[in-house]
Design a protein around this motif. Sequence first.
Motif, short mmCIF file in Angstrom:
data_model
loop_
_atom_site.label_atom_id
_atom_site.label_comp_id
_atom_site.label_asym_id
_atom_site.label_seq_id
_atom_site.Cartn_x
_atom_site.Cartn_y
_atom_site.Cartn_z
N ASP A 66 44.61 31.41 29.02
CA ASP A 66 43.93 32.69 29.36
C ASP A 66 42.92 33.01 30.50
OD1 ASP A 66 44.56 33.15 26.57
OD2 ASP A 66 42.66 32.42 25.75
N TRP A 67 42.68 31.61 30.93
CA TRP A 67 42.00 31.50 32.58
C TRP A 67 42.87 31.72 33.40
CZ3 TRP A 67 43.08 27.77 36.01
CH2 TRP A 67 42.41 27.86 37.28
N TRP A 68 44.11 31.13 33.21
CA TRP A 68 44.93 31.52 34.34
C TRP A 68 45.49 32.97 34.16
CZ3 TRP A 68 46.49 30.17 38.93
CH2 TRP A 68 47.88 30.70 39.15
N GLU A 69 45.55 33.57 33.21
CA GLU A 69 46.12 34.85 33.11
C GLU A 69 45.16 35.82 33.92
OE1 GLU A 69 47.61 35.61 29.38
OE2 GLU A 69 49.23 34.06 29.08
N GLU A 70 44.24 35.50 33.59
CA GLU A 70 42.99 35.98 34.23
C GLU A 70 43.00 36.20 35.75
OE1 GLU A 70 37.79 36.06 34.35
OE2 GLU A 70 38.86 35.82 32.42
N ILE A 71 43.01 35.07 36.39
CA ILE A 71 43.25 34.63 37.68
C ILE A 71 44.48 35.49 38.37
CG2 ILE A 71 43.66 33.09 39.24
CD1 ILE A 71 40.84 32.71 38.22
N SER A 72 45.55 35.24 37.32
CA SER A 72 46.78 35.91 38.09
C SER A 72 46.59 37.33 37.95
CB SER A 72 47.90 35.44 37.21
OG SER A 72 48.33 34.05 37.09
N SER A 73 46.22 38.05 37.10
CA SER A 73 45.94 39.24 37.06
C SER A 73 44.85 39.82 38.10
CB SER A 73 45.22 39.79 35.67
OG SER A 73 44.93 40.91 35.56
N GLU A 74 43.91 39.28 38.38
CA GLU A 74 42.96 39.37 39.50
C GLU A 74 43.67 39.45 40.85
OE1 GLU A 74 39.49 37.20 39.82
OE2 GLU A 74 38.66 37.45 37.74
N LEU A 75 44.62 38.38 40.99
CA LEU A 75 45.00 38.20 42.20
C LEU A 75 46.24 39.08 42.46
CD1 LEU A 75 44.49 34.32 42.75
CD2 LEU A 75 43.23 36.14 43.67
N GLY A 76 46.78 39.19 41.47
CA GLY A 76 48.19 39.83 41.82
C GLY A 76 49.26 38.90 41.93
N ASP A 77 50.60 39.41 41.36
CA ASP A 77 51.76 38.35 41.61
C ASP A 77 52.01 37.79 42.92
OD1 ASP A 77 52.22 38.88 38.68
OD2 ASP A 77 53.66 40.42 38.96
#
Length: 134
Positions: A66-77
């Motif tokens: 969940d934490w990683w998905e939040e980071i990924s979403s914040e930063l972008g692909d």
Amino acid sequence: MAIIGARTLTFQEFRACGAPAFHGERDPIVSRRWLADMANAFRMSFCPEEAKVRYASCLLKDRVRDWWEEISSELGDDAVIIMSWDDLSTRFRLVFAPAIEVQQLAREFLDLHQTTEIVAEITAKFRERALLVL
């Protein structure tokens, strides 16, 4: 798959080198061990830099996923694709091995003395905490 020279490293080959899953324990010792296990797997598999974050992120489970998905979403692909292992591990340590908890374990290390534990138990505690303060 990651390419090593003329050869491709598959995720299965990477996992076979001892890369463990991480389930999100907020524990400096457990987190440090996971990072060390990942470093060993990277070395053993000759994992290329550009594949480290991608492969490691597949091993994040449960709350850390969940934490990683939040980071990924914040930063972008695009930012995640070029993220370095050092950047990911720094972010990881901030959350799963918070400085205050590392400092507390360091204090425990400095105050460590044998009470009712057998020698093997106190030695294990000593080694765990020593790795955090060295």
